[in-house]
Design a protein around this motif. Structure first.
Motif, PDB file in Angstrom:
ATOM      1  N   SER A  94       0.829  -1.213   0.000  1.00  0.00           N
ATOM      2  CA  SER A  94       0.000   0.000   0.000  1.00  0.00           C
ATOM      3  C   SER A  94       0.856   1.253   0.000  1.00  0.00           C
ATOM      4  N   LEU A  95       1.949   1.235   0.749  1.00  0.00           N
ATOM      5  CA  LEU A  95       2.840   2.391   0.798  1.00  0.00           C
ATOM      6  C   LEU A  95       3.528   2.609  -0.543  1.00  0.00           C
ATOM      7  N   PRO A 117      -2.990  11.308   0.082  1.00  0.00           N
ATOM      8  CA  PRO A 117      -1.703  10.771   0.520  1.00  0.00           C
ATOM      9  C   PRO A 117      -1.371  11.119   1.965  1.00  0.00           C
ATOM     10  N   ILE A 118      -1.804  12.284   2.427  1.00  0.00           N
ATOM     11  CA  ILE A 118      -1.519  12.663   3.818  1.00  0.00           C
ATOM     12  C   ILE A 118      -2.241  11.731   4.779  1.00  0.00           C
ATOM     13  N   ASP A 119      -3.519  11.482   4.511  1.00  0.00           N
ATOM     14  CA  ASP A 119      -4.271  10.548   5.363  1.00  0.00           C
ATOM     15  C   ASP A 119      -3.678   9.141   5.292  1.00  0.00           C
ATOM     16  N   ALA A 120      -3.216   8.752   4.111  1.00  0.00           N
ATOM     17  CA  ALA A 120      -2.632   7.427   3.957  1.00  0.00           C
ATOM     18  C   ALA A 120      -1.345   7.293   4.780  1.00  0.00           C
ATOM     19  N   VAL A 121      -0.505   8.323   4.756  1.00  0.00           N
ATOM     20  CA  VAL A 121       0.745   8.273   5.527  1.00  0.00           C
ATOM     21  C   VAL A 121       0.451   8.225   7.022  1.00  0.00           C
ATOM     22  N   GLN A 122      -0.540   9.008   7.464  1.00  0.00           N
ATOM     23  CA  GLN A 122      -0.929   8.953   8.877  1.00  0.00           C
ATOM     24  C   GLN A 122      -1.420   7.559   9.258  1.00  0.00           C
ATOM     25  N   ARG A 123      -2.205   6.958   8.396  1.00  0.00           N
ATOM     26  CA  ARG A 123      -2.731   5.626   8.682  1.00  0.00           C
ATOM     27  C   ARG A 123      -1.598   4.592   8.706  1.00  0.00           C
ATOM     28  N   PHE A 124      -0.630   4.718   7.787  1.00  0.00           N
ATOM     29  CA  PHE A 124       0.488   3.786   7.763  1.00  0.00           C
ATOM     30  C   PHE A 124       1.346   3.907   9.018  1.00  0.00           C
ATOM     31  N   ALA A 125       1.522   5.129   9.497  1.00  0.00           N
ATOM     32  CA  ALA A 125       2.304   5.319  10.724  1.00  0.00           C
ATOM     33  C   ALA A 125       1.613   4.654  11.908  1.00  0.00           C
ATOM     34  N   ALA A 228       5.217  16.805   4.106  1.00  0.00           N
ATOM     35  CA  ALA A 228       6.593  16.720   4.578  1.00  0.00           C
ATOM     36  C   ALA A 228       6.646  16.457   6.076  1.00  0.00           C
ATOM     37  N   PHE A 229       5.735  17.076   6.833  1.00  0.00           N
ATOM     38  CA  PHE A 229       5.714  16.881   8.285  1.00  0.00           C
ATOM     39  C   PHE A 229       5.377  15.434   8.637  1.00  0.00           C
ATOM     40  N   HIS A 230       4.332  14.884   8.018  1.00  0.00           N
ATOM     41  CA  HIS A 230       3.919  13.524   8.347  1.00  0.00           C
ATOM     42  C   HIS A 230       4.949  12.491   7.866  1.00  0.00           C
ATOM     43  N   LEU A 231       5.594  12.755   6.727  1.00  0.00           N
ATOM     44  CA  LEU A 231       6.653  11.857   6.290  1.00  0.00           C
ATOM     45  C   LEU A 231       7.850  11.898   7.234  1.00  0.00           C
ATOM     46  N   GLU A 232       8.145  13.079   7.757  1.00  0.00           N
ATOM     47  CA  GLU A 232       9.245  13.199   8.720  1.00  0.00           C
ATOM     48  C   GLU A 232       8.919  12.443  10.006  1.00  0.00           C
ATOM     49  N   VAL A 233       7.668  12.534  10.446  1.00  0.00           N
ATOM     50  CA  VAL A 233       7.260  11.785  11.640  1.00  0.00           C
ATOM     51  C   VAL A 233       7.370  10.282  11.398  1.00  0.00           C
ATOM     52  N   LEU A 234       6.918   9.835  10.221  1.00  0.00           N
ATOM     53  CA  LEU A 234       6.987   8.408   9.896  1.00  0.00           C
ATOM     54  C   LEU A 234       8.429   7.930   9.793  1.00  0.00           C
ATOM     55  N   SER A 235       9.297   8.736   9.199  1.00  0.00           N
ATOM     56  CA  SER A 235      10.706   8.340   9.078  1.00  0.00           C
ATOM     57  C   SER A 235      11.376   8.255  10.446  1.00  0.00           C
TER      58      SER A 235
END
Length: 280
Positions: A94-95, A117-125, A228-235
């Motif tokens: 999915s990612l 994509p923002i909601d998807a990244v939050q859900r993946f985290a 960028a913020f949510h990707l940084e949190v996930l990373s």
């Protein structure tokens, strides 16, 4: 979030082919273990009148029953880790779709994700955190037994190979039967290690693959904004919570462990054979 909600969010579907392969591997492993233990018991029973008392057979029967229980626990651990690995693989798929859509420009009429994509990244985290908690729970539940399995497998491999080598040149039908049984026992311990290490290795590989996908998304995403913020949190979450099985922090259940075990076995075998030659 429950496990069913995780599967629903990932739209996880069971693969019948994979389920059949997993079931076949477990059945082959358990059947081979039972065959080896049964052969040992039959060989002892055949020499019962000459060397063994009834109490010895009773002790060995209890030993076989204990081994069968341990084998079932190993199969349960391997099955549990394989199911967790399937969830990590599903989240990576999915990612990857999210990363592919994020990295290419939007074309009118092209299919997009059902969520942004923002909601998807939050859900993946969130899902990644739940799966990491699940890995920790599995690791803590089996930690003592896993360490004992690794130590006992090293000891059994050393002893079985050593006694098999020392009795290989003996011209006796009984001794050749003993050598064959030792070879079957060695294959049992190797298979047992593989059943523990390989599912953990694939789970760790999926965790590392998720890091690579997120790095690709970081390079393609804007340097500012919510994405960028949510990707940084996930990373950061991926950096702080690595996916690995380290029972009691004694060792990592990964393929380098197999190389370390083989190295220890070969080293001690060389030492034992050299001491034997020196004594003779």
């Amino acid at each position: 979030m429950s496990n069913f909600q995780v599967d629903n969010n990932l739209r996880f579907q069971y693969s019948c082919a994979r389920e059949r392969r997993l079931s076949a591997c477990l059945i082959i492993y358990i059947s081979w273990c039972f065959i080896v233990l049964s052969c040992y018991f039959v060989s002892i029973w055949a020499r019962y009148e000459d060397k063994y008392e009834a109490i010895d057979l009773l002790y060995y029967l209890m030993y076989c029953i204990l081994w069968k229980i341990m084998i079932l626990l190993d199969a349960q651990f391997a099955c549990t880790v394989s199911l967790v690995c399937d969830r990590f693989k599903a989240i990576n798929e999915s990612l990857s779709r999210t990363a592919t859509i994020l990295c290419k420009p939007y074309v009118a009429g092209e299919d997009r994700l059902s969520n942004s994509p923002i909601d998807a990244v939050q859900r993946f985290a969130s899902i990644h955190g739940i799966l990491c908690d699940l890995v920790d729970q599995v690791q803590n539940s089996y930690s003592i037994s896993l360490v004992l399995v690794v130590i006992s497998s090293q000891f059994h491999l050393i002893t079985t190979v050593y006694f098999g080598i020392t009795q290989f040149n003996v011209n006796d039908n009984g001794m050749m039967t003993f050598v064959i049984l030792q070879a079957m026992s060695c294959s049992l311990h190797l298979l047992r290690l593989l059943m523990l290490v390989e599912p953990c290795y694939y789970t760790t590989a999926e965790g590392n693959n998720m890091k690579r996908i997120v790095c690709r998304m970081l390079t393609a995403a804007p340097t500012s904004g919510k994405m960028a913020f949510h990707l940084e949190v996930l990373s950061r979450q991926l950096m702080m919570r690595t996916v690995s099985y380290r029972p009691m922090a004694a060792c990592a259940l990964d393929r380098p462990l197999l190389a370390a075990v083989f190295g220890v076995v070969i080293t001690y075998l060389v030492m034992l054979i050299q001491f034997q030659n020196y004594e003779t």
